[in-house]
Scaffold this active site. Structure first.
Site, PDB file in Angstrom:
ATOM      1  N   ASP A 274      -2.161  -0.871   5.541  1.00  0.00           N
ATOM      2  CA  ASP A 274      -2.441  -0.218   7.024  1.00  0.00           C
ATOM      3  C   ASP A 274      -4.153  -0.171   7.184  1.00  0.00           C
ATOM      4  OD1 ASP A 274      -3.488   3.048   6.955  1.00  0.00           O
ATOM      5  OD2 ASP A 274      -2.432   2.148   5.129  1.00  0.00           O
TER       6      ASP A 274
ATOM      7  N   ASP B 114       0.744  -1.020   0.079  1.00  0.00           N
ATOM      8  CA  ASP B 114       0.016  -0.040  -0.158  1.00  0.00           C
ATOM      9  C   ASP B 114       0.958   1.149   0.086  1.00  0.00           C
ATOM     10  OD1 ASP B 114      -2.270   1.651   0.528  1.00  0.00           O
ATOM     11  OD2 ASP B 114      -1.917   1.788   2.483  1.00  0.00           O
TER      12      ASP B 114
ATOM     13  N   ASP C 116      -0.111   5.239   1.020  1.00  0.00           N
ATOM     14  CA  ASP C 116      -0.510   6.073   2.012  1.00  0.00           C
ATOM     15  C   ASP C 116      -0.276   5.401   3.523  1.00  0.00           C
ATOM     16  OD1 ASP C 116      -0.778   8.199   0.312  1.00  0.00           O
ATOM     17  OD2 ASP C 116      -2.702   7.730  -0.069  1.00  0.00           O
TER      18      ASP C 116
END
Length: 244
Positions: A178, A9, A11
């Site tokens: 996240d 991922d 960000d």
């Protein structure tokens, strides 16, 4: 033959910040963003933010210079370069957009380490306006996943990466994320794969709440030092298995 694919991922995983939020805050868009955030889908909202910047006379160069100020943890930079040197196939699957991601990676000398970036596409129009579009092009033809936003199903992307593997290869995944939309691809991982959720973030909490749904090995991390240590341990371990 076994290959190791590392999927990041972006960000709050590869970078500590959120690239959309960074541009909004740094370029003075917070009041308009707060006004519109409940009325538009996220990707449409980000496209509207780009329209506003264009109307204010801000250029693509201005946006790029803003993005170049986003910091990236030095141990994460080192981890990416080391994993690449170990011949792992590095990819990004992100709900950000291609212009932001490529600008940040290029600024830190990392763009060439990634074989593919799956994210919302960007077009720079003839008048210089930057446009952001959904990865799944038609909102009318939903991808059918209730775990992901309409613009991008990361699980569907992961399945596509796996299906593209040639018949004589076994592909093992390490997935780092996240957010809530990282849970869908986590459910697609199998025995022999690994997921690295960032501790105390949404993906970590979802995994802790649904442990029986997870087939992959789970390795939590909190910061750049921990990410580097765990990721390179897994890459080296899987590289050794590939040779045996």
């Amino acid at each position: 033959m076994t290959t190791t694919t590392v999927v990041f991922d972006f960000d709050r995983t590869l970078i500590d910040d959120d690239s959309d939020s960074w541009v909004i805050a740094q370029m003075g868009l917070t009041p308009l963003f707060n006004q519109l955030r409940d009325s538009l889908p996220w990707t449409t909202l980000m496209d509207r933010m780009m329209e506003e910047l264009h109307s204010q006379g801000k250029t693509v160069h201005d946006i790029k210079e803003c993005l170049k100020r986003i910091p990236l943890h030095p141990r994460i930079i080192a981890a990416i370069k080391s994993a690449y040197a170990l011949t792992c196939d590095l990819k990004i699957v992100s709900d950000a957009n291609k212009f932001y991601i490529e600008t940040i990676l290029e600024n830190h000398g990392l763009l060439e380490c990634f074989s593919e970036i799956y994210t919302n596409p960007v077009v720079i129009e003839h008048d210089g306006r930057l446009r952001i579009f959904p990865y799944h092009k038609s909102s009318l033809s939903s991808h059918g996943c209730n775990l992901c936003p309409p613009n991008l199903c990361k699980g569907l992307v992961l399945e596509g990466i796996r299906s593209a593997t040639t018949a004589n290869k076994i592909q093992r995944f390490i997935y780092l994320g996240d957010g809530r939309n990282d849970f869908c691809p986590t459910l697609k991982l199998g025995n022999g794969d690994h997921v690295m959720p960032r501790k105390d973030y949404a993906l970590w909490r979802q995994i802790r709440s649904n442990p029986t749904l997870i087939k992959a090995g789970v390795h939590e991390w909190s910061n750049g030092e921990e990410m580097e240590k765990i990721l390179l341990h897994l890459c080296n371990e899987m590289s050794t298995e590939e040779k045996n």
